[in-house]
Design an enzyme around this catalytic site. Structure first.
Site, mmCIF file in Angstrom:
data_model
loop_
_atom_site.group_PDB
_atom_site.id
_atom_site.type_symbol
_atom_site.label_atom_id
_atom_site.label_comp_id
_atom_site.label_asym_id
_atom_site.label_seq_id
_atom_site.Cartn_x
_atom_site.Cartn_y
_atom_site.Cartn_z
ATOM 1 N N HIS A 72 0.680 -1.143 0.117
ATOM 2 C CA HIS A 72 -0.076 0.095 0.042
ATOM 3 C C HIS A 72 0.748 1.308 0.113
ATOM 4 C CE1 HIS A 72 -3.354 2.660 1.184
ATOM 5 N NE2 HIS A 72 -2.455 3.021 2.074
ATOM 6 N N GLU A 73 1.912 1.346 0.814
ATOM 7 C CA GLU A 73 2.916 2.486 0.915
ATOM 8 C C GLU A 73 3.675 2.507 -0.396
ATOM 9 O OE1 GLU A 73 2.060 4.530 3.147
ATOM 10 O OE2 GLU A 73 0.852 3.074 4.398
ATOM 11 N N HIS A 92 1.401 4.371 -2.906
ATOM 12 C CA HIS A 92 1.515 5.837 -2.761
ATOM 13 C C HIS A 92 2.500 6.464 -3.571
ATOM 14 C CE1 HIS A 92 -1.694 6.702 -0.213
ATOM 15 N NE2 HIS A 92 -1.539 5.816 0.617
ATOM 16 N N GLU A 131 -6.434 7.091 -0.923
ATOM 17 C CA GLU A 131 -6.304 5.948 -0.107
ATOM 18 C C GLU A 131 -7.052 4.659 -0.856
ATOM 19 O OE1 GLU A 131 -4.445 5.330 2.567
ATOM 20 O OE2 GLU A 131 -3.834 7.343 2.095
#
Length: 318
Positions: free
Chosen positions: A153-154, A157, A233
């Site tokens: 997930h990071e 980003h 997100e």
């Protein structure tokens, strides 16, 4: 994740206020009420250009300092490539694997910081100058499959360029906030002085009015940036599922949801309050959708409820 986003928004707001104050001191009487009305009356473009410069300056200074600031604020320990710690080697290798898969040319720095809350974040001025950091609690409370989802997930980003996109949005918001705060403060000052030519309006009062209006408009601007933050997100969840697999991403979100419920229940017990249940299935809507939240909370939250994120991810990967 929430605290990091809130912190960076606060820093950006602080930098913008400082720069606005500096500009007032440097330019001096140019932005006092009387001169400003004469100078900008027929040239709003000149005023907006000024606001555009200072608005983006605050956002980009925040971006350029973000990694340096976050490292020191959280006292992050950067993981050495030759570390012998198995957990550190694991997250380092996973971040590198996901970054390479996502097409990031220069590998992010990877770090760990001491914190009792399971958390992780990505920051940095660009894709190739980024940082991924995880809390010690995350490594202790999540299994490796769940950690994979968080790390993916990071990295998503970073791959999506979210840091730069948020900076551009913040710059636009800062510019309009500064522009309208000056216009509104001039209008208020003009209304107060009225048609009485003998009335001398103190430029210091004009500055105070401008700062008050500026802060109020910043609250509106924060609602806009947080709306976009919630959208990114969902996108990062989708990217994380592509990198680590849907199972890992959903498992990570569900574990974070479970831990939020436990933390909420424990907090209630410590305050002597009754809980409807002590299990992970308690119908308590905290930030992950387990307790009823106010409209204010929904508007100013940087992250969507975990329940919504899990549902959206499941729907997209059916």
């Amino acid at each position: 994740m929430f605290m990091r986003s809130l912190l960076m928004l606060a820093v950006s707001l602080g930098v913008s206020i400082v720069l606005s104050s500096m500009s007032y001191a440097i330019v001096g009487q140019l932005f006092s009420t009387e001169v400003a009305m004469k100078y900008f009356n027929n040239d709003l473009l000149r005023l907006f250009t000024y606001c555009l410069i200072w608005g983006f300056a605050g956002a980009f200074i925040t971006l350029l300092c973000s990694k340096w600031f976050i490292k020191r604020f959280y006292r992050i320990k950067i993981i050495n490539h030759n570390t012998s710690n198995p957990d550190e080697r694991y997250i380092l290798q996973k971040v590198y694997t996901y970054a390479a898969t996502a097409g990031i040319k220069k590998m992010p720095e990877v770090g760990i910081y001491a914190d009792n809350s399971p958390n992780a974040f990505a920051t940095g001025p660009s894709k190739n100058k980024s940082l991924v950091a995880v809390s010690s609690a995350l490594m202790q409370q999540l299994n490796r499959e769940e950690v994979d989802g968080v790390l993916a997930h990071e990295v998503a980003h970073i791959a999506n360029g979210d840091m730069v996109t948020m900076t551009l949005l913040q710059g636009i918001v800062n510019s309009f906030v500064l522009f309208f705060s000056k216009i509104i403060s001039i209008a208020i000052a003009s209304a107060i002085s009225g048609s009485d030519k003998e009335t001398k309006y103190d430029p210091r009062i004009s500055f105070v009015i401008e700062m008050v209006v500026y802060i109020l408009l910043c609250v509106v601007g924060m609602a806009i940036t947080n709306w976009y933050s919630r959208k990114r997100e969902f996108r990062a969840d989708h990217g994380g599922a592509q990198l680590a697999g849907k199972k890992s991403m959903v498992s990570a979100l569900k574990k974070l949801q479970h831990l939020e419920i436990l933390a909420y229940n424990n907090g209630m017990r410590q305050q002597g309050m009754q809980t409807s249940s002590d299990t992970a299935t308690a119908s308590l809507k905290i930030s992950g959708g387990h307790r009823k939240v106010s409209l204010f909370t929904k508007i100013f939250s940087t992250h969507p409820p975990l329940t919504d994120r899990i549902a959206r991810l499941s729907q997209n990967f059916m």
